[in-house]
Design an enzyme around this catalytic site. Structure first.
Site, PDB file in Angstrom:
ATOM      1  N   LYS A  76      10.901 -16.546  -9.167  1.00  0.00           N
ATOM      2  CA  LYS A  76       9.627 -15.804  -9.156  1.00  0.00           C
ATOM      3  C   LYS A  76       8.715 -16.312 -10.266  1.00  0.00           C
ATOM      4  CE  LYS A  76       8.119 -10.915  -8.995  1.00  0.00           C
ATOM      5  NZ  LYS A  76       8.598  -9.521  -9.023  1.00  0.00           N
ATOM      6  N   SER A 151       6.974  -6.681  -5.297  1.00  0.00           N
ATOM      7  CA  SER A 151       6.166  -7.827  -5.626  1.00  0.00           C
ATOM      8  C   SER A 151       6.889  -9.167  -5.471  1.00  0.00           C
ATOM      9  CB  SER A 151       5.673  -7.707  -7.068  1.00  0.00           C
ATOM     10  OG  SER A 151       6.768  -7.690  -7.968  1.00  0.00           O
ATOM     11  N   SER A 175      10.587  -3.910  -6.759  1.00  0.00           N
ATOM     12  CA  SER A 175      10.077  -5.219  -6.335  1.00  0.00           C
ATOM     13  C   SER A 175      11.103  -6.253  -5.895  1.00  0.00           C
ATOM     14  CB  SER A 175       9.233  -5.822  -7.450  1.00  0.00           C
ATOM     15  OG  SER A 175       7.939  -5.311  -7.372  1.00  0.00           O
TER      16      SER A 175
HETATM   17  N1  GLN Z   1       5.322  -1.538  -6.339  1.00  0.00           N
HETATM   18  C1  GLN Z   1       5.607  -1.124  -7.676  1.00  0.00           C
HETATM   19  C2  GLN Z   1       4.388  -1.296  -8.545  1.00  0.00           C
HETATM   20  O1  GLN Z   1       3.404  -1.775  -8.058  1.00  0.00           O
HETATM   21  C3  GLN Z   1       6.793  -1.848  -8.236  1.00  0.00           C
HETATM   22  C4  GLN Z   1       6.478  -3.211  -8.658  1.00  0.00           C
HETATM   23  C5  GLN Z   1       7.671  -3.920  -9.257  1.00  0.00           C
HETATM   24  O2  GLN Z   1       8.808  -3.476  -9.102  1.00  0.00           O
HETATM   25  N2  GLN Z   1       7.380  -4.971  -9.983  1.00  0.00           N
HETATM   26  O3  GLN Z   1       4.395  -0.956  -9.683  1.00  0.00           O
END
Ligand code: GLN
Length: 481
Positions: A76, A151, A175
């Site tokens: 990532k 994400s 994410s």
């Molecule tokens: N969707 C969640 C957020 O926008 C989690 C994102 C993540 O786990 N990095 O904060």
């Protein structure tokens, strides 16, 4: 498209020279490039270095005792890679080449794995669909008109497409697990402190964890073993001994006590997903597990608490992007304040700005008590709910997401996007290990089974996932070639 069942099978072929590392890397790069026009899963592809490294390994031969030597892994793009562009999918880091490797990246390199490319994500990992990426959204290989989740979107989509067998993601509120569910692959978020966060571009430091994404539980467990362990560079990293998670997979869950919270099947969760997951529980029962309905009464406030606490931490973490220390700097500057304001205005996208404002507000003197402290109290209540349950149960099970992958632009307002994380955030709030394993399809799209474990008991968690995977036998792949 890699046609290997798992990394162990691929490793054997490399050792026996049925395929050379160079051939493997070329095949991987071809597959990535073939899919890139449809998926946009990568921000950068590490072609030259990967081929050089492959040639070096081929010269001496793959060490039979080193599972990872010559295995391509996607990483990532919020994990620092020395000398390789690391953007966190933001304009503000569009020219940032770190001078050091994240600890997890260093571990991959030391094991001889090949970092094939940096995967696309929501900007600074803030999002659930990859739509906030400055580099354009990733598409879901099961249906290109749908989001891959977020994400860690690229990391999940590239594994689902079998460009690579494994990848690294990060999980602050879901994410790793949510995109794993949307893509029909396995995603594991370890216990907070299990894996060093050194070199992970921080979002919500008390929530962030790095973990593995794979086509199967075995590989996810092997990769987790590799990246886990104490690191003096991360003050929150744990000195607890790291078991060989792969070796501990027995496929035996006789007597395992499973709690199924009724709140995980409540309002907002697609009834078709609820019934698929309830049906899937039979698998555990047939294997001798005890299943009971339980309650996590405060979990319904998880989203509200998370969306105060995570932005609060983000607003502090993102102060460092000031146009001086890293990355992008705006032109036509008149003074220092101008430099900060213009750089951040031009460098951050809307969602990141929203979080910075929300977080700054929640931490401000006038609202600190009402928002930040209140949310921190809710956090404690959620932690206590889990502590109570874990006195009687070994794992907690439910669906990973309230819906299947949705269409681009479907979540028009941010609160409906935030609700996507309702089933995953509480594991981050409580620092617990959790995973998503493919359970089946609803409307032709993958659904994930969510398993949450006790702190530092990834062994039980992974073994439950492994047993489920074996019996449930979900073996469908997206058809994008
Ligand atoms: N969707 C969640 C957020 O926008 C989690 C994102 C993540 O786990 N990095 O904060």
């Amino acid at each position: 498209m890699l046609d290997y069942k798992n990394v162990e099978e691929l490793h054997k072929d490399l050792v026996n020279k049925k395929i050379s590392v160079t051939e493997l890397v070329k095949e991987t790069l071809n597959s990535i490039k073939l899919h890139e026009s449809k998926l946009n899963a990568y921000i950068s592809i590490n072609e030259e270095q990967s081929l050089n490294m492959a040639a070096k390994i081929d010269k001496k031969g793959v060490n039979p005792d080193n599972l990872w030597e010559g295995i391509p892994i996607a990483v990532k793009d919020n994990l620092n890679t020395k000398g390789i562009l690391t953007t966190a999918a933001s304009k503000i880091l569009s020219n940032f080449k770190p001078i050091y490797d994240a600890t997890v990246v260093q571990k991959l390199k030391e094991a001889g794995a090949i970092i094939i490319g940096k995967t696309n994500l929501d900007e600074f990992a803030m999002g659930s669909s990859s739509e906030t990426s400055y580099y354009g959204a990733v598409h879901n290989p099961w249906d290109l008109e749908r989001v891959p989740g977020g994400s860690s979107a690229g990391s999940a989509a590239t594994v689902a497409s079998r460009d690579v067998l494994v990848s690294l993601g990060s999980d602050t509120g879901g994410s790793i697990r949510q995109p794993a569910a949307f893509n029909g692959v396995v995603g594991v978020k370890p216990t907070y402190g299990r894996v060093s966060r050194w070199g992970l571009i921080a979002f919500g430091s008390s929530f962030d964890q790095i973990g593995s994404i794979a086509t199967n539980v075995q590989d996810a467990a092997s990769l987790l073993t590799l990246i886990s362990g104490m690191d003096v560079k991360d003050a929150t990293s744990s000195s607890k001994k790291v078991p060989d998670f792969r070796q501990k997979l027995t496929g035996n869950i006789e007597g395992l006590r499973i709690g199924v919270p009724k709140e995980f099947f409540g309002d907002g969760v697609d009834p078709k997903i609820c019934s698929l997951i309830k049906d899937s529980l039979k698998v555990f029962k047939e294997q001798g597990a005890l299943i009971e309905e339980v309650s996590l009464p405060n979990s319904i406030y998880g989203i509200q608490a998370y969306y105060v606490l995570a932005p609060a931490e983000a607003s502090s973490n993102l102060q460092r992007f000031d146009g001086i220390r890293y990355g992008y700097r705006a032109d036509n500057i008149n003074n220092l304040e101008d430099l900060y304001v213009k750089t951040r205005t031009e460098g951050f996208g809307d969602e990141v700005k929203r979080r910075i404002m929300l977080g700054t507000y929640a931490l401000s003197a006038s609202s600190y008590e009402a928002f930040f402290i209140k949310a921190a109290k809710v956090r404690t209540l959620i932690i206590n709910d889990y502590k109570e349950l874990f006195k009687k149960y070994d794992i907690i099970v439910g669906p990973t997401t309230p819906s299947v992958a949705f269409k681009f632009g479907d979540k028009k307002d941010e609160t409906s996007m935030y609700m996507n994380d309702m089933l995953t955030v509480t594991a981050n709030i409580a620092g617990l290990p959790a995973m998503s394993v493919p359970a089946g399809l609803v409307d032709g799209l993958p659904v994930g089974l969510h398993i949450i474990g006790k702190p530092f008991d990834e062994v039980t968690l992974l073994n439950a996932g492994y047993t489920f995977e074996k019996i449930n036998n979900f073996n469908l792949k997206p058809n994008i070639d």
